[in-house]
Design an enzyme around this catalytic site. Structure first.
Site, PDB file in Angstrom:
ATOM      1  CG  ASN A   1      -1.571   1.266   1.272  1.00  0.00           C
ATOM      2  OD1 ASN A   1      -1.826   1.988   0.264  1.00  0.00           O
ATOM      3  ND2 ASN A   1      -2.267   1.627   2.547  1.00  0.00           N
ATOM      4  CD1 TRP A   2       3.599   1.023  -2.984  1.00  0.00           C
ATOM      5  CD2 TRP A   2       3.822   2.422  -4.842  1.00  0.00           C
ATOM      6  NE1 TRP A   2       4.400   0.388  -3.887  1.00  0.00           N
ATOM      7  CE2 TRP A   2       4.684   1.222  -5.070  1.00  0.00           C
ATOM      8  CE3 TRP A   2       3.638   3.334  -5.776  1.00  0.00           C
ATOM      9  CZ2 TRP A   2       5.350   0.950  -6.110  1.00  0.00           C
ATOM     10  CZ3 TRP A   2       4.340   2.960  -6.878  1.00  0.00           C
ATOM     11  CH2 TRP A   2       5.233   1.956  -6.862  1.00  0.00           C
ATOM     12  CE  LYS A   3       0.009   3.483   4.771  1.00  0.00           C
ATOM     13  NZ  LYS A   3      -0.277   3.832   6.162  1.00  0.00           N
TER      14      LYS A   3
ATOM     15  CG  HIS B   1      -5.911   2.414   5.138  1.00  0.00           C
ATOM     16  ND1 HIS B   1      -5.513   3.240   6.340  1.00  0.00           N
ATOM     17  CD2 HIS B   1      -5.070   1.664   5.415  1.00  0.00           C
ATOM     18  CE1 HIS B   1      -4.066   3.127   6.386  1.00  0.00           C
ATOM     19  NE2 HIS B   1      -3.830   2.066   5.934  1.00  0.00           N
TER      20      HIS B   1
ATOM     21  CD  GLU C   1      -2.909   5.941   6.523  1.00  0.00           C
ATOM     22  OE1 GLU C   1      -2.939   5.809   5.256  1.00  0.00           O
ATOM     23  OE2 GLU C   1      -2.124   5.630   7.071  1.00  0.00           O
TER      24      GLU C   1
ATOM     25  CD  GLU D   1      -3.297  -1.912   7.892  1.00  0.00           C
ATOM     26  OE1 GLU D   1      -2.107  -2.214   7.484  1.00  0.00           O
ATOM     27  OE2 GLU D   1      -3.694  -0.879   7.788  1.00  0.00           O
TER      28      GLU D   1
ATOM     29  N   GLY E   1       2.703   2.532  10.724  1.00  0.00           N
ATOM     30  CA  GLY E   1       3.731   3.590  10.547  1.00  0.00           C
ATOM     31  C   GLY E   1       4.535   3.832  11.752  1.00  0.00           C
TER      32      GLY E   1
ATOM     33  CB  SER F   1       5.199  -1.460  12.046  1.00  0.00           C
ATOM     34  OG  SER F   1       4.847   0.014  12.362  1.00  0.00           O
TER      35      SER F   1
HETATM   36  P1  PGA Z   1       2.960   0.587   7.405  1.00  0.00           P
HETATM   37  O1  PGA Z   1       1.411   0.866   6.775  1.00  0.00           O
HETATM   38  O2  PGA Z   1       3.567  -0.764   6.877  1.00  0.00           O
HETATM   39  O3  PGA Z   1       3.780   1.718   7.267  1.00  0.00           O
HETATM   40  O4  PGA Z   1       2.782   0.418   9.157  1.00  0.00           O
HETATM   41  C1  PGA Z   1       0.419  -0.134   6.691  1.00  0.00           C
HETATM   42  C2  PGA Z   1      -0.721   0.359   6.243  1.00  0.00           C
HETATM   43  O5  PGA Z   1      -1.246   1.369   6.730  1.00  0.00           O
HETATM   44  O6  PGA Z   1      -1.455  -0.105   5.184  1.00  0.00           O
END
Ligand code: PGA
Length: 229
Positions: free
Chosen positions: A17-19, A96, A98, A152, A158, A188
């Protein structure tokens, strides 16, 4: 619960997931680095939507990070799931944390996307944090074995902090038994902790944010997954 109760007939799935990161240069590097991947159908790259075109010729899978609740019409700035399908996407990430926390997406709204994606035969990758509350929507709907769920914990995204292995085993076993779907762990994941995480029997793979932006590290994680039966 022991680790022995889960059987899998496919390799562990590795989702990037590159966001809102990455560019054409990163696409080229990733495509080049992943040429030697043994099970490309188990690797799913989710770049920002304008970059999806870059992956049309590759052997691995690719997906979007979001989609509209509608197929077409006057919805400025939205992306239709049928358009995503037409350019070869197999997956769409929905729900997600976010999207929930920064863009106010509700369970109802996310569930509309979920149903639409299943109708189009696109695979929703759905993220969970508030388990019981969110799962009840899906269990009522049924038809879940075509979706992929991801556990998650928000505090792990992150931050470099991961839950202990027993916690991941317990939560993902619960989701798996409730939904009969594939279940990923995300938060992470990196090359140092990937072996421990990917060896958890109840998870079918990992969802990787930050570490998927480093082509070498991402490739190393895929190599680790290839050794796990
Ligand atoms: P991360 O993000 O691996 O940077 O913790 C995972 C995600 O939010 O998909």
């Amino acid at each position: 619960m022991g680790q022995g109760v889960f059987e899998r007939k496919f390799m562990k799935i590795i989702v990037a997931n590159w966001k809102m990161n990455g560019d054409i240069d990163l696409c080229d590097k990733i495509i080049n680095n992943l040429k030697l991947v043994i099970y490309p159908e188990s690797v799913i790259i989710c770049p920002p939507s304008p970059l999806l075109f870059m992956f049309r010729e590759v052997k691995f899978k690719y997906g979007a990070q979001n989609c509209s609740t509608n197929l077409k019409g006057a919805f400025t700035g939205e992306i239709s799931p049928s358009l995503l399908k037409s350019i070869g996407c197999s997956y769409v990430i929905i729900g997600h944390s976010e999207r929930r926390n920064l863009f106010g997406e509700s369970n109802d709204y996310i569930f509309q996307k979920f149903k639409l994606l299943l109708e189009l035969d696109l695979i929703p990758s759905y993220y969970k944090e508030v388990l019981e509350e969110q799962l009840k929507y899906f269990i009522k709907y049924g038809n879940l074995n075509k979706a992929i769920f991801a556990y998650e914990p928000v505090w792990s995204i992150g931050t470099g902090i991961i839950p202990n292995i027993d916690d991941i085993l317990e939560v993902t076993s619960f989701i798996k038994m409730q939904t009969q779907s594939k279940v990923l762990y995300g938060g992470s994941v990196n090359k140092k902790n990937a072996t421990g995480i990917l060896n958890i029997a109840s998870i079918d793979g990992a969802l990787i944010g930050g570490a998927s932006l480093d082509p070498n590290e991402f490739y190393e994680i895929i190599k680790i997954s290839e050794k796990i039966k």
